[in-house]
Motif scaffolding. Structure first.
Motif, PDB file in Angstrom:
ATOM      1  N   VAL A 137       0.847  -1.200   0.000  1.00 30.90           N
ATOM      2  CA  VAL A 137       0.000   0.000   0.000  1.00 30.90           C
ATOM      3  C   VAL A 137       0.878   1.244   0.000  1.00 30.90           C
ATOM      4  O   VAL A 137       0.600   2.214  -0.708  1.00 30.90           O
ATOM      5  N   ASP A 138       1.955   1.222   0.796  1.00 30.16           N
ATOM      6  CA  ASP A 138       2.909   2.335   0.774  1.00 30.16           C
ATOM      7  C   ASP A 138       3.450   2.542  -0.632  1.00 30.16           C
ATOM      8  O   ASP A 138       3.522   3.664  -1.138  1.00 30.16           O
ATOM      9  N   ARG A 139       3.831   1.446  -1.271  1.00 28.86           N
ATOM     10  CA  ARG A 139       4.394   1.556  -2.619  1.00 28.86           C
ATOM     11  C   ARG A 139       3.368   2.105  -3.611  1.00 28.86           C
ATOM     12  O   ARG A 139       3.695   2.935  -4.464  1.00 28.86           O
ATOM     13  N   PHE A 140       2.136   1.664  -3.482  1.00 28.13           N
ATOM     14  CA  PHE A 140       1.082   2.120  -4.384  1.00 28.13           C
ATOM     15  C   PHE A 140       0.906   3.635  -4.292  1.00 28.13           C
ATOM     16  O   PHE A 140       0.840   4.331  -5.316  1.00 28.13           O
ATOM     17  N   PHE A 141       0.866   4.167  -3.067  1.00 24.94           N
ATOM     18  CA  PHE A 141       0.667   5.608  -2.910  1.00 24.94           C
ATOM     19  C   PHE A 141       1.921   6.398  -3.273  1.00 24.94           C
ATOM     20  O   PHE A 141       1.825   7.532  -3.739  1.00 24.94           O
ATOM     21  N   LEU A 142       3.085   5.815  -3.084  1.00 24.88           N
ATOM     22  CA  LEU A 142       4.308   6.460  -3.546  1.00 24.88           C
ATOM     23  C   LEU A 142       4.284   6.581  -5.066  1.00 24.88           C
ATOM     24  O   LEU A 142       4.649   7.613  -5.637  1.00 24.88           O
ATOM     25  N   ASN A 179     -18.414   6.235  -0.844  1.00 24.30           N
ATOM     26  CA  ASN A 179     -19.349   7.195  -1.420  1.00 24.30           C
ATOM     27  C   ASN A 179     -18.563   8.251  -2.194  1.00 24.30           C
ATOM     28  O   ASN A 179     -17.425   8.575  -1.841  1.00 24.30           O
ATOM     29  N   THR A 180     -19.190   8.792  -3.222  1.00 30.45           N
ATOM     30  CA  THR A 180     -18.513   9.785  -4.054  1.00 30.45           C
ATOM     31  C   THR A 180     -17.945  10.927  -3.225  1.00 30.45           C
ATOM     32  O   THR A 180     -16.807  11.361  -3.433  1.00 30.45           O
ATOM     33  N   GLY A 181     -18.707  11.409  -2.267  1.00 27.58           N
ATOM     34  CA  GLY A 181     -18.262  12.549  -1.469  1.00 27.58           C
ATOM     35  C   GLY A 181     -17.191  12.223  -0.457  1.00 27.58           C
ATOM     36  O   GLY A 181     -16.613  13.130   0.152  1.00 27.58           O
ATOM     37  N   SER A 182     -16.896  10.954  -0.239  1.00 26.24           N
ATOM     38  CA  SER A 182     -15.918  10.573   0.779  1.00 26.24           C
ATOM     39  C   SER A 182     -14.606  10.079   0.194  1.00 26.24           C
ATOM     40  O   SER A 182     -13.721   9.638   0.929  1.00 26.24           O
ATOM     41  N   VAL A 183     -14.461  10.143  -1.130  1.00 27.43           N
ATOM     42  CA  VAL A 183     -13.244   9.629  -1.756  1.00 27.43           C
ATOM     43  C   VAL A 183     -12.080  10.587  -1.511  1.00 27.43           C
ATOM     44  O   VAL A 183     -12.144  11.771  -1.853  1.00 27.43           O
ATOM     45  N   SER A 184     -11.015  10.087  -0.928  1.00 26.07           N
ATOM     46  CA  SER A 184      -9.773  10.829  -0.724  1.00 26.07           C
ATOM     47  C   SER A 184      -8.663   9.802  -0.572  1.00 26.07           C
ATOM     48  O   SER A 184      -8.917   8.592  -0.453  1.00 26.07           O
ATOM     49  N   MET A 185      -7.434  10.263  -0.583  1.00 27.15           N
ATOM     50  CA  MET A 185      -6.330   9.332  -0.364  1.00 27.15           C
ATOM     51  C   MET A 185      -6.451   8.651   0.991  1.00 27.15           C
ATOM     52  O   MET A 185      -6.141   7.461   1.135  1.00 27.15           O
ATOM     53  N   ASP A 186      -6.924   9.401   1.995  1.00 28.41           N
ATOM     54  CA  ASP A 186      -7.073   8.830   3.335  1.00 28.41           C
ATOM     55  C   ASP A 186      -8.113   7.724   3.348  1.00 28.41           C
ATOM     56  O   ASP A 186      -7.891   6.656   3.941  1.00 28.41           O
ATOM     57  N   SER A 187      -9.263   7.960   2.713  1.00 28.92           N
ATOM     58  CA  SER A 187     -10.329   6.959   2.752  1.00 28.92           C
ATOM     59  C   SER A 187      -9.958   5.729   1.928  1.00 28.92           C
ATOM     60  O   SER A 187     -10.275   4.592   2.315  1.00 28.92           O
ATOM     61  N   ILE A 188      -9.277   5.926   0.806  1.00 35.99           N
ATOM     62  CA  ILE A 188      -8.845   4.792  -0.009  1.00 35.99           C
ATOM     63  C   ILE A 188      -7.816   3.965   0.755  1.00 35.99           C
ATOM     64  O   ILE A 188      -7.909   2.735   0.839  1.00 35.99           O
ATOM     65  N   ARG A 189      -6.858   4.643   1.368  1.00 36.11           N
ATOM     66  CA  ARG A 189      -5.822   3.923   2.122  1.00 36.11           C
ATOM     67  C   ARG A 189      -6.432   3.187   3.309  1.00 36.11           C
ATOM     68  O   ARG A 189      -6.061   2.039   3.597  1.00 36.11           O
ATOM     69  N   ALA A 194      -6.895  -6.005  -0.822  1.00 39.47           N
ATOM     70  CA  ALA A 194      -6.149  -4.804  -1.216  1.00 39.47           C
ATOM     71  C   ALA A 194      -5.356  -5.017  -2.499  1.00 39.47           C
ATOM     72  O   ALA A 194      -5.395  -4.182  -3.413  1.00 39.47           O
ATOM     73  N   GLN A 195      -4.633  -6.122  -2.594  1.00 37.13           N
ATOM     74  CA  GLN A 195      -3.786  -6.347  -3.765  1.00 37.13           C
ATOM     75  C   GLN A 195      -4.588  -6.439  -5.057  1.00 37.13           C
ATOM     76  O   GLN A 195      -4.258  -5.780  -6.050  1.00 37.13           O
ATOM     77  N   PRO A 196      -5.668  -7.249  -5.097  1.00 40.13           N
ATOM     78  CA  PRO A 196      -6.470  -7.281  -6.332  1.00 40.13           C
ATOM     79  C   PRO A 196      -7.020  -5.917  -6.720  1.00 40.13           C
ATOM     80  O   PRO A 196      -7.092  -5.589  -7.916  1.00 40.13           O
ATOM     81  N   TYR A 197      -7.396  -5.091  -5.719  1.00 41.46           N
ATOM     82  CA  TYR A 197      -7.916  -3.769  -6.057  1.00 41.46           C
ATOM     83  C   TYR A 197      -6.827  -2.872  -6.615  1.00 41.46           C
ATOM     84  O   TYR A 197      -7.033  -2.162  -7.603  1.00 41.46           O
ATOM     85  N   MET A 198      -5.660  -2.889  -6.008  1.00 42.70           N
ATOM     86  CA  MET A 198      -4.572  -2.055  -6.517  1.00 42.70           C
ATOM     87  C   MET A 198      -4.184  -2.476  -7.930  1.00 42.70           C
ATOM     88  O   MET A 198      -3.806  -1.644  -8.753  1.00 42.70           O
ATOM     89  N   GLU A 199      -4.308  -3.761  -8.205  1.00 51.12           N
ATOM     90  CA  GLU A 199      -3.952  -4.256  -9.537  1.00 51.12           C
ATOM     91  C   GLU A 199      -4.988  -3.907 -10.597  1.00 51.12           C
ATOM     92  O   GLU A 199      -4.737  -4.113 -11.789  1.00 51.12           O
TER      93      GLU A 199
END
Length: 357
Positions: free
Chosen positions: A166-171, A213-223, A233-238
């Motif tokens: 997850v760290d690598r994905f956001f980097l 929800n559309t209004g709650s999407v942010s890097m924090d909520s995704i992480r 997590a891995q299948p979603y990142m892929e």
């Protein structure tokens, strides 16, 4: 249009941009005059490195300038044109992750350098494409899933090791970062190419699947969702096949990483743009709002410089503001999705210098 029509212009302190302007002019001076910096072919100036020589020469004659002299310099050498009143502005920052330069203990997720067979070519539209040649055919490089499952293992491409994928994905989303090493050192890693696969926004996928929800999407909520659902997590990142490679840049500096123009980015003053729309180096006057950690917003209007590009930055009026590093920078970058107004400041040639507009 006239500078007097720019809301907040008289309060702007252009002097803080002097180091960035000088670095930019030095870089442009190293380029052949016919070098294309980008931008739509309808722009009257600023698309070629040689069109900046007059303003950069004038800048060299200034040993320093204060806020007033700075504004007068811009007014003399740049002409304002409205780009759009309906800009879409987001943010990106330089994250800090715990990492090690050697594998061991909690550090098991590799951060890869650019593979030797990854290259770029120019398509029929003049746009650069990343990929590799396979039996005489140019195609996108390996996608995220193949790389995550070991396609590059054993090739000596590992430049560092992180604690989580997850760290690598956001980097990779940010395109650069700072590694906090176990011995206390902080080293910078910079973007060094991508695989040429399409970029798929993970937030959009999660909204479509009813996870956010559309209004709650942010890097924090995704992480937070990824970390709360480690088996998924891995299948979603892929689902985002786009993959970014890095290089070590040495000790982290007070400035940001080098952008697409080849000069260090300045927090809150450098932006990523669509290079097919705007040329690199172009000053822009931006009027928008920043999200604050207390849930409110702050009106923000400043001059910035187009010094970077981004995979998801496409179209007229699309900007990504570099916010630097730290807690506030991360919050703004993770929550910013604002509308705004953008005025281009196009360089004049010495043959058309007139009264300030």
């Amino acid at each position: 249009m006239r500078y007097a029509a720019l809301s907040g212009w008289r309060a702007e302190n252009i002097a803080v941009l002097l180091p960035l302007l000088r670095a930019q002019c030095k870089r442009m001076g190293q380029l052949p005059p016919e070098t294309l910096l980008g931008g739509s072919d309808v722009l009257p100036s600023g698309r070629y490195a040689g069109e900046w020589s007059a303003s950069c020469t004038a800048l060299q004659s200034l040993t320093s300038f204060d806020a007033l002299k700075g504004r007068r310099f811009i007014e003399k050498w740049f002409r304002p044109y409205l780009l759009t009143d309906s800009a879409e502005i987001t943010g990106y920052y330089q994250p800090v992750f715990q990492a090690s330069l050697t594998r061991g203990g909690a550090y098991k997720v590799p951060l890869y350098a650019r593979p030797a067979d990854l290259t770029t070519t120019t398509d029929s539209k003049g746009q650069q494409q990343s990929g590799r040649w396979v039996k005489g055919v140019f195609e996108p490089y390996l996608d995220r899933a193949h790389i995550d499952h070991g396609a590059l293992a054993g090739q000596g491409l590992e430049i560092a090791w992180l604690k989580s994928s997850v760290d690598r994905f956001f980097l990779q989303i940010q395109g650069s970062g700072i590694l906090q090493l176990p011995d206390g050192r902080r080293v910078a890693v910079a973007y060094d190419g991508r695989n040429g696969q399409p970029y798929v926004p993970l937030g959009r996928e999660m909204v479509r699947d009813g996870l956010l929800n559309t209004g709650s999407v942010s890097m924090d909520s995704i992480r937070a969702w990824l970390e709360a659902h480690p088996s998924d997590a891995q299948p979603y990142m892929e689902r985002n096949p786009n993959y970014v490679f890095f290089r070590l840049e040495g000790a982290a500096s007070a400035f940001g990483p080098k952008g697409a123009l080849g000069v260090p980015l300045m927090p809150w003053r450098s932006v990523a743009v669509d290079r097919t729309t705007l040329p690199l180096g172009l000053p822009l006057w931006v009027q928008t709002s920043l999200p604050l950690q207390n849930g409110s917003t702050e009106h923000w209007q400043h001059m910035v410089l187009a010094q970077d590009v981004g995979t998801d930055i496409r179209g007229v009026g699309r900007l990504d503001l570099f916010t630097g590093s730290g807690e506030q920078s991360a919050y703004v970058a993770g929550h910013m999705h604002a509308s705004g107004r953008i005025i281009m400041l196009l360089p004049r040639s010495e043959n058309v210098i007139g009264a300030a507009q």
